[in-house]
Design an enzyme around this catalytic site. Structure first.
Site, PDB file in Angstrom:
ATOM      1  N   HIS A 358      53.952  38.095  51.306  1.00 12.10           N
ATOM      2  CA  HIS A 358      53.306  37.028  50.651  1.00 12.10           C
ATOM      3  C   HIS A 358      54.442  35.884  50.147  1.00 12.10           C
ATOM      4  CE1 HIS A 358      49.301  38.083  49.923  1.00 12.10           C
ATOM      5  NE2 HIS A 358      49.773  39.178  49.558  1.00 12.10           N
ATOM      6  N   THR A 654      45.298  29.965  48.603  1.00 13.57           N
ATOM      7  CA  THR A 654      43.924  30.209  48.776  1.00 13.57           C
ATOM      8  C   THR A 654      43.234  29.223  47.996  1.00 13.57           C
ATOM      9  OG1 THR A 654      44.112  31.899  46.927  1.00 13.57           O
ATOM     10  CG2 THR A 654      44.113  32.695  49.040  1.00 13.57           C
ATOM     11  N   LYS A 658      39.381  27.423  48.431  1.00  7.43           N
ATOM     12  CA  LYS A 658      38.173  27.125  47.276  1.00  7.43           C
ATOM     13  C   LYS A 658      38.051  25.407  47.073  1.00  7.43           C
ATOM     14  CE  LYS A 658      40.409  30.980  45.050  1.00  7.43           C
ATOM     15  NZ  LYS A 658      41.690  31.145  44.226  1.00  7.43           N
TER      16      LYS A 658
END
Length: 820
Positions: A358, A654, A658
């Site tokens: 990540h 992310t 959204k």
């Protein structure tokens, strides 16, 4: 699908019964908190019946299963999301209406689970939702933290960390499973003992901590499946030491108990000191050891004793390196408890584990000092050293004589244990979380590992669950979508693309705008009630909500706000579309510069609020204690989504997905998943600026960037920089922001100036911001762009992401496939 048994009558009767049996009151006499619990217990009753059915089917067919290991699961409140996924929300709403229960108010009694902090944990939660909704057998595994990271308060413009004691009233959704309790061992030493003619290692003199599991059921959409999120709680082997108690040594008695149980006390303890580092290491091993022991026990119950077949039925996904100690722990179990050969144990591990990276930030790649590691985990250290020897022998064949290169790839080198290297060595698959991120891993971060085994490195772009972030968070937009394109998108989010055909429908766009306005009013009301902030819903809502970090560049954002403030003050004829800048996010307690950036945001907010003219066009709001619950209010209200990280530094993101799904337009760099968002929506429907990842890499490699030259050549930037130290924001003698001034222009404490290129990208950023304001004034144009963002967001569903993981790594079958 929901069975008829769970109709409105059943719900009403069960709520009444739960209220009587748990509190001794009929529902009409219950408090609001008791009504919430009676309602939640009713939802849980329905879930547990379905869970029993799901578990029975899995055991019957002996399905292959994935275990998703993560130090965080930012699951958010579960009441409304569970009712939604049970496909029973309407019946619950009707039942609550009949019983006089305010459903919206009831949700406020549910604590926000302190099991995660940011994108890593929210991704894990979305993945569990998608795994379950796709009917794939899975278990999430993490620690049952008694205290979350912290509850953020802003006091006098500064972040103050308050205890996040979310478990003080219990967790209504969890079920304790004491029969699965296991021991986890720390410290001690390793002795070589002879047994049956063989010399074997034996861990002796260790300290024991009990890992007690609590399971939270995870409901799939339509209740097709119920999986589990397993939370491990640390307990002392004995509640109290009676010998110490009887001797009156109460302090030592409590110290020994607390030493064990502190493991599951706090999410991410501060690690600026050795005690904090050691505690984090103990947390990671605690999660890893408890989970591996459970996996082995569960395998033997269901599939027999031949652990060579473990990879046929078990897949283990490591979410970043925090659970990487699972690898040597499984090696330990196979070697020490089941007499595996070294080669067979390595083979089983490599075919079982996969690793998701990540970060590309070198400083964020996890390392442990050998002294702490060896003392805390002596047997694991031996295994890690042996794995390192195996790796280095292999590397010598590829890179003979290249000692520096081999040391860079080693698991143990220069008195440090490198967890990412361990994962690269022992995982069957290594993936990045966006296309750009995967390329950076291949070309830079893990370049040498990629040269040796290129087939196991690839990218799987992250996704989010539209059930939580659209259906639950934005019911008004969801209803409009149903009316416009039907309900197929609810089960297949990629059907949101059907909305593209309506992008020029004036009547639809008017309704789309009305939904956005209503969501902005809802956010405005929330802020007035919770923070006393009055916000104009007619202004542009420009939002940057994420962890406060230098590379995410909240600093560049607020410097641009200062630029706008200066323009308003300097030019009486300058006007702009009113704009409200929202910031939300927490700064790590020990991250001094991040906390200073947060403080700058609040000081600029106060500066603008004091100016009669500027305050009519500009406002800055810091959303206190950013979490899933207030994100569900903030995100549907946003007009602009700030995704402005230095290109090449954000693995995926992310939040960008959204916001996009809810009709916000992205202002961003070509970084992380912004690249794929651009490909989906087209460059006309996103606001891009700044350097590319390749250009950033070139600047770093050449070392010729001079932030001071920009300061000297751009009067607007020079003015902003000087305001950091001239008393505009605070008394000059306080020197509060002088560190930021030096950091950006001259560098600070041997760090290069402006390392994340805020000043270098500033001109491009202010140009695109002006374009945003210009386009927003044309509401027909803006609404079309916003609707196309929603229409193109289906690709970023975590259902698609999980499908890719399953196709490329896990190879699970939906439970229904076994039963046909």
């Amino acid at each position: 699908m929901t069975q008829m048994k769970y109709d409105k009558q059943w719900i009403c009767a069960t709520i009444e019964r739960n209220c009587m049996t748990n509190f001794g009151y009929p529902i009409a006499q219950a408090t609001d908190a008791q009504k919430y619990r009676a309602l939640a217990l009713t939802v849980k009753d329905q879930i547990m019946e379905l869970f029993a059915l799901s578990r029975g089917r899995r055991e019957q067919v002996k399905a292959r299963k994935v275990y998703y290991l993560s130090m965080e699961f930012l699951i958010g409140r579960l009441l409304s999301n569970n009712m939604l996924n049970l496909n029973n929300l309407e019946q619950y709403q009707q039942a609550c209406g009949e019983l006089g229960i305010d459903l919206a108010a009831s949700e406020d009694f549910e604590p926000e689970p302190g099991l995660g902090n940011g994108g890593l944990g929210r991704l894990a939660a979305c993945f569990m939702d998608s795994l379950t909704s796709l009917s794939l057998p899975a278990m999430g595994c993490t620690i049952r933290y008694e205290l979350g990271l912290f509850r953020q308060k802003i006091v006098d413009g500064q972040q103050v960390e308050m205890p996040d004691n979310w478990l003080i009233g219990g967790n209504i959704w969890e079920v304790c499973v004491p029969e699965d309790t296991v021991e986890v061992h720390f410290y001690g030493r390793v002795e070589q003992v002879e047994e049956n003619g063989r010399v074997r290692p034996r861990h002796v003199g260790y300290s024991t901590v009990l890992a007690v599991p609590y399971d939270v059921p995870v409901v799939g959409y339509g209740a097709a499946q119920v999986n589990r999120l397993r939370l491990w709680s640390a307990k002392a082997p004995e509640a109290i030491d009676m010998r110490l108690f009887n001797e009156g040594d109460y302090t030592r008695m409590m110290d020994e108990r607390d030493l064990a149980e502190v493991i599951s006390k706090v999410l991410y303890p501060e690690d600026r000191h050795n005690q904090g580092k050691e505690l984090r290491l103990r947390q990671q091993y605690f999660l890893s050891s408890a989970t591996m022991q459970y996996i082995i026990a569960d395998f033997r119950r269901n599939y027999g004793d031949d652990l060579h077949r473990l990879p046929d039925y078990v897949a283990i996904q490591i979410n970043d390196t925090h659970p990487a100690l699972s690898i040597p722990e499984l090696m330990r179990i196979l070697l020490d408890d089941y007499d595996f050969s070294w080669e067979d144990a390595m083979d089983v591990c490599k075919r079982t584990f996969s690793y998701t990276n990540h970060t590309v930030l070198a400083e964020a790649l996890e390392r442990w000092g050998v002294d702490i590691f060896k003392t805390t985990l002596p047997r694991i250290y031996e295994i890690v050293c042996a794995l390192n020897e195996t790796l280095c022998r292999k590397l010598w064949n590829y890179f003979p004589g290249q000692w520096d290169r081999i040391a860079h790839m080693a698991v143990v080198a220069y008195d440090q244990v490198h967890m990412a290297n361990l994962c690269c060595l022992m995982s069957g698959a290594v993936n990045g979380v966006s296309k750009l991120h995967a390329e950076i891993l291949k070309k830079d971060t893990f370049r040498d590992f990629y040269l040796i085994e290129p087939e196991k490195y690839f990218g799987i772009t992250n996704g989010i669950t539209h059930r939580r972030w659209l259906m639950d968070a934005n019911p008004a937009l969801s209803a409009l979508l149903d009316e416009t394109i039907g309900q197929a998108w609810r089960r297949d989010p990629q059907r949101l693309s059907d909305l593209t055909a309506h992008a020029d429908d004036k009547a639809f766009l008017e309704q789309f705008r009305r939904v956005k306005t209503d969501n902005k009013i809802r956010l405005s009301n929330y802020l007035l009630a919770h923070q006393g902030e009055m916000v104009d819903p007619e202004s542009i809502y420009d939002v940057q909500a994420k962890r406060i970090h230098e590379y995410k560049r909240q600093l560049m954002n607020i410097l641009h706000v200062m630029y706008l403030y200066n323009r308003i003050c300097d030019d009486a004829n300058f006007t702009m579309t009113p704009k409200t800048y929202f910031f939300g996010g927490k700064a790590a307690p020990g991250y001094v510069r991040a906390k200073l950036i947060l403080q700058l945001i609040t000081h600029v907010a106060a500066l603008i609020a004091r100016h009669p003219r500027a305050s009519r066009m500009l406002k800055v709001v810091f959303l206190e204690n950013y979490c899933v619950s207030n994100a569900e209010i903030l995100i549907p209200a946003a007009d602009v989504s700030e995704q402005i990280s230095t290109a090449g530094k954000e693995a995926s993101g992310t939040g960008n997905m959204k916001f996009m799904m809810n009709g916000a337009l992205t202002c961003g760099t070509l970084d992380g998943a912004n690249v794929e968002i651009t490909q989906c929506v087209g460059r006309n429907n996103i606001y891009l600026f700044g350097l590319t990842a390749e250009e950033v890499s070139g600047i770093y490699s050449h070392g010729n960037y001079r932030a001071g030259e920009i300061f000297e050549s751009d009067p607007a930037i020079r003015r902003i920089m000087e305001q950091l130290i001239d008393g505009t924001l605070c008394p000059p003698e306080s020197k509060l922001f002088s560190e930021l001034y030096h950091y950006l222009i001259f560098g600070y404490q041997h760090q290069i100036a402006d390392p994340y290129l805020c000043l270098r990208d500033f001109d491009s950023y202010r140009t695109i911001q002006a374009k945003i304001s210009q386009d927003y004034a044309n509401q027909a144009l803006w609404s079309r762009k916003a609707a196309l963002n929603t229409a193109c967001s289906g690709y970023f569903s975590s259902d698609r992401t999980i499908g890719e993981y399953n196709d490329r790594i896990w190879k699970l079958k939906p439970i229904e496939a076994y039963l046909k």
